[in-house]
Design a protein around this motif. Structure first.
Motif, PDB file in Angstrom:
ATOM      1  N   VAL A  22      93.211   1.852   3.958  1.00  0.00           N
ATOM      2  CA  VAL A  22      93.927   2.994   4.861  1.00  0.00           C
ATOM      3  C   VAL A  22      95.111   2.259   5.527  1.00  0.00           C
ATOM      4  N   ILE A  23      94.917   1.292   6.095  1.00  0.00           N
ATOM      5  CA  ILE A  23      95.641   0.406   6.837  1.00  0.00           C
ATOM      6  C   ILE A  23      96.984  -0.138   5.992  1.00  0.00           C
ATOM      7  N   ARG A  24      96.624  -0.795   5.013  1.00  0.00           N
ATOM      8  CA  ARG A  24      97.540  -1.247   4.335  1.00  0.00           C
ATOM      9  C   ARG A  24      98.667  -0.228   3.671  1.00  0.00           C
ATOM     10  N   ARG A  25      98.014   0.869   2.939  1.00  0.00           N
ATOM     11  CA  ARG A  25      98.833   1.898   2.387  1.00  0.00           C
ATOM     12  C   ARG A  25      99.278   2.564   3.270  1.00  0.00           C
ATOM     13  N   SER A  26      99.057   2.803   4.393  1.00  0.00           N
ATOM     14  CA  SER A  26      99.722   3.591   5.425  1.00  0.00           C
ATOM     15  C   SER A  26     100.634   2.703   5.947  1.00  0.00           C
ATOM     16  N   VAL A  27     100.642   1.543   6.148  1.00  0.00           N
ATOM     17  CA  VAL A  27     102.018   0.764   6.869  1.00  0.00           C
ATOM     18  C   VAL A  27     102.960   0.686   5.571  1.00  0.00           C
ATOM     19  N   ILE A  28     102.615   0.647   4.448  1.00  0.00           N
ATOM     20  CA  ILE A  28     103.577   0.527   3.355  1.00  0.00           C
ATOM     21  C   ILE A  28     104.439   1.814   3.244  1.00  0.00           C
ATOM     22  N   PHE A  86     104.524   4.562   5.523  1.00  0.00           N
ATOM     23  CA  PHE A  86     105.372   4.904   6.813  1.00  0.00           C
ATOM     24  C   PHE A  86     106.743   3.959   6.833  1.00  0.00           C
ATOM     25  N   THR A  87     106.411   2.792   6.256  1.00  0.00           N
ATOM     26  CA  THR A  87     107.580   1.905   6.382  1.00  0.00           C
ATOM     27  C   THR A  87     108.669   2.261   5.158  1.00  0.00           C
ATOM     28  N   ALA A  88     108.123   2.731   4.215  1.00  0.00           N
ATOM     29  CA  ALA A  88     109.115   3.372   3.121  1.00  0.00           C
ATOM     30  C   ALA A  88     109.836   4.452   3.563  1.00  0.00           C
ATOM     31  N   LYS A  89     109.230   5.340   4.270  1.00  0.00           N
ATOM     32  CA  LYS A  89     109.630   6.439   4.811  1.00  0.00           C
ATOM     33  C   LYS A  89     110.684   6.023   5.731  1.00  0.00           C
ATOM     34  N   GLU A  90     110.517   5.019   6.536  1.00  0.00           N
ATOM     35  CA  GLU A  90     111.937   4.639   7.570  1.00  0.00           C
ATOM     36  C   GLU A  90     112.966   3.902   6.614  1.00  0.00           C
ATOM     37  N   LEU A  91     112.599   3.343   5.532  1.00  0.00           N
ATOM     38  CA  LEU A  91     113.580   2.768   4.670  1.00  0.00           C
ATOM     39  C   LEU A  91     114.560   3.607   4.007  1.00  0.00           C
ATOM     40  N   THR A  92     113.878   5.086   3.913  1.00  0.00           N
ATOM     41  CA  THR A  92     114.660   6.068   3.405  1.00  0.00           C
ATOM     42  C   THR A  92     115.936   6.538   4.005  1.00  0.00           C
ATOM     43  N   LYS A  93     115.663   6.507   5.365  1.00  0.00           N
ATOM     44  CA  LYS A  93     116.774   6.740   6.295  1.00  0.00           C
ATOM     45  C   LYS A  93     117.992   6.036   6.025  1.00  0.00           C
ATOM     46  N   GLU A 122     110.017  -2.481  -1.237  1.00  0.00           N
ATOM     47  CA  GLU A 122     110.655  -3.354   0.126  1.00  0.00           C
ATOM     48  C   GLU A 122     109.661  -3.511   1.141  1.00  0.00           C
ATOM     49  N   ALA A 123     109.119  -2.035   1.202  1.00  0.00           N
ATOM     50  CA  ALA A 123     107.869  -1.979   2.197  1.00  0.00           C
ATOM     51  C   ALA A 123     106.682  -3.305   1.965  1.00  0.00           C
ATOM     52  N   ALA A 145     106.840  -5.924   0.438  1.00  0.00           N
ATOM     53  CA  ALA A 145     107.349  -7.286   0.844  1.00  0.00           C
ATOM     54  C   ALA A 145     107.494  -7.374   2.254  1.00  0.00           C
ATOM     55  N   SER A 146     107.587  -6.658   2.937  1.00  0.00           N
ATOM     56  CA  SER A 146     107.893  -6.630   4.401  1.00  0.00           C
ATOM     57  C   SER A 146     106.181  -6.421   5.244  1.00  0.00           C
ATOM     58  N   LEU A 147     105.441  -6.122   4.376  1.00  0.00           N
ATOM     59  CA  LEU A 147     104.103  -5.895   5.141  1.00  0.00           C
ATOM     60  C   LEU A 147     103.473  -7.135   5.963  1.00  0.00           C
ATOM     61  N   PRO A 148     103.493  -8.348   5.753  1.00  0.00           N
ATOM     62  CA  PRO A 148     102.954  -9.515   6.691  1.00  0.00           C
ATOM     63  C   PRO A 148     103.826  -9.279   8.146  1.00  0.00           C
ATOM     64  N   GLU A 149     105.068  -9.122   7.970  1.00  0.00           N
ATOM     65  CA  GLU A 149     106.030  -8.911   9.136  1.00  0.00           C
ATOM     66  C   GLU A 149     105.693  -7.622   9.679  1.00  0.00           C
ATOM     67  N   LYS A 150     105.638  -6.567   9.285  1.00  0.00           N
ATOM     68  CA  LYS A 150     105.348  -5.270   9.597  1.00  0.00           C
ATOM     69  C   LYS A 150     103.925  -5.103  10.462  1.00  0.00           C
ATOM     70  N   LEU A 151     102.950  -5.853   9.932  1.00  0.00           N
ATOM     71  CA  LEU A 151     101.657  -5.696  10.457  1.00  0.00           C
ATOM     72  C   LEU A 151     101.504  -6.529  11.844  1.00  0.00           C
ATOM     73  N   SER A 152     102.426  -7.375  12.046  1.00  0.00           N
ATOM     74  CA  SER A 152     102.292  -8.410  13.403  1.00  0.00           C
ATOM     75  C   SER A 152     103.081  -7.407  14.348  1.00  0.00           C
ATOM     76  N   GLU A 153     103.969  -6.432  14.052  1.00  0.00           N
ATOM     77  CA  GLU A 153     104.500  -5.468  14.850  1.00  0.00           C
ATOM     78  C   GLU A 153     103.869  -4.420  15.642  1.00  0.00           C
ATOM     79  N   GLY A 154     104.268  -3.445  16.326  1.00  0.00           N
ATOM     80  CA  GLY A 154     103.777  -2.326  16.938  1.00  0.00           C
ATOM     81  C   GLY A 154     103.076  -2.307  17.934  1.00  0.00           C
ATOM     82  N   LYS A 155     102.710  -1.240  19.212  1.00  0.00           N
ATOM     83  CA  LYS A 155     102.060  -1.414  20.121  1.00  0.00           C
ATOM     84  C   LYS A 155     100.880  -0.487  19.846  1.00  0.00           C
TER      85      LYS A 155
END
Length: 267
Positions: free
Chosen positions: A136-142, A144-151, A172-173, A175-185
């Motif tokens: 759930v965590i991995r697929r959700s990050v990928i 929603f990151t992809a949704k951001e990239l569509t912008k 692309e999402a 590939a950026s998974l490790p970086e994205k997972l370390s972000e966010g509050k």
């Protein structure tokens, strides 16, 4: 400022083992060591709720650790780490169900076999539960990151990208998974990672909420006209408790995320 401690699989599994040992000792010490001392009902409630809280947050914590630790790794390593963590439950289940078998009149070999079989089932359930939450965590990050990239796509494709464009965003999402997972509050639900961890906690919350709904419904149906104010109050308390646990599990997942040793820290 002190450097934040980072945990690897061994450290994390040790914490899980200690947590399970504490749960077992909370059961064993009062009823098998201090047999002559009569423990209060308040202690029993404390023990049961401590057990319930840990059984709720441990899979979420494990999934959060795995999502961070195995962000760059394949399925094989994730499965081996999940199994390693799941086996820490044996610290609790083997002695607990062995004593339970003896208490119910079983002999030592029979009680030990029962304990091992129950422990195997419990470990398998924890293993599957943790993997689902990690997924759930991995697929959700990928996603929603992809949704951001569509912008970043041409305006006419932002709301409706082509299949090829969407697959490119997903790649692309990933590939950026490790970086994205370390972000966010914790409650910044505008960020893909925060939203992903919230979804994992919400998944856990939904399971327990549905159980409470079933229990409440069963009570209201079975005791029509015979409701007691204390039982109604306890029912309300249970729903408040479940809601509280949603945010506690989310907070725990964020703490785990901050203290997990990423693969980049190994080099």
């Amino acid at each position: 400022m002190t450097k934040r401690a980072k945990l690897d699989i061994k450290s994390f599994s040790l914490i899980f083992s200690v947590a399970n040992l504490v749960l077992f000792l909370m059961y064993f010490m009062p009823y098998y060591v201090a047999e002559d001392y009569e423990f209060s009902l308040a202690y029993e409630y404390f023990r049961l709720y401590t057990d319930e809280i840990l059984r709720w947050i441990l899979p979420v914590a494990a999934a959060s650790f795995l999502a961070m630790r195995c962000a760059n790794d394949g399925v094989k390593k994730m499965l081996s780490y999940t199994l390693f963590i799941s086996l820490t439950n044996l610290v609790y289940t083997i002695p607990f169900y062995y004593l339970l078998g003896i208490e119910r009149g079983g002999d030592t070999p029979g009680s030990l076999v029962m304990s091992l079989l129950v422990s195997l089932g419990y470990t398998a359930i924890f293993f599957a539960h943790t993997l689902v939450l990690c997924f759930v965590i991995r697929r959700s990050v990928i996603f929603f990151t992809a949704k951001e990239l569509t912008k970043k796509l041409p305006p006419k494709y932002v709301s409706c990208p082509t299949d090829e464009m969407w697959r490119g965003c997903i790649s692309e999402a990933q590939a950026s998974l490790p970086e994205k997972l370390s972000e966010g509050k914790m409650l910044d639900l505008s960020h893909p990672t925060s939203l992903a961890f919230f979804f994992a906690s919400l998944f856990e919350f939904t399971i327990y909420f549905l159980i409470e709904v079933f229990n409440a419904g069963s009570y209201l149906i079975n005791y029509v006209g015979g409701y007691r104010s204390g039982e109604i109050a306890y029912m309300i308390f249970r729903f408040v408790f479940v809601l509280f646990m949603l945010f506690l599990s989310l907070a725990v997942s964020q703490v785990v995320k901050k203290h997990t040793k990423s693969p980049a820290d190994d080099t």
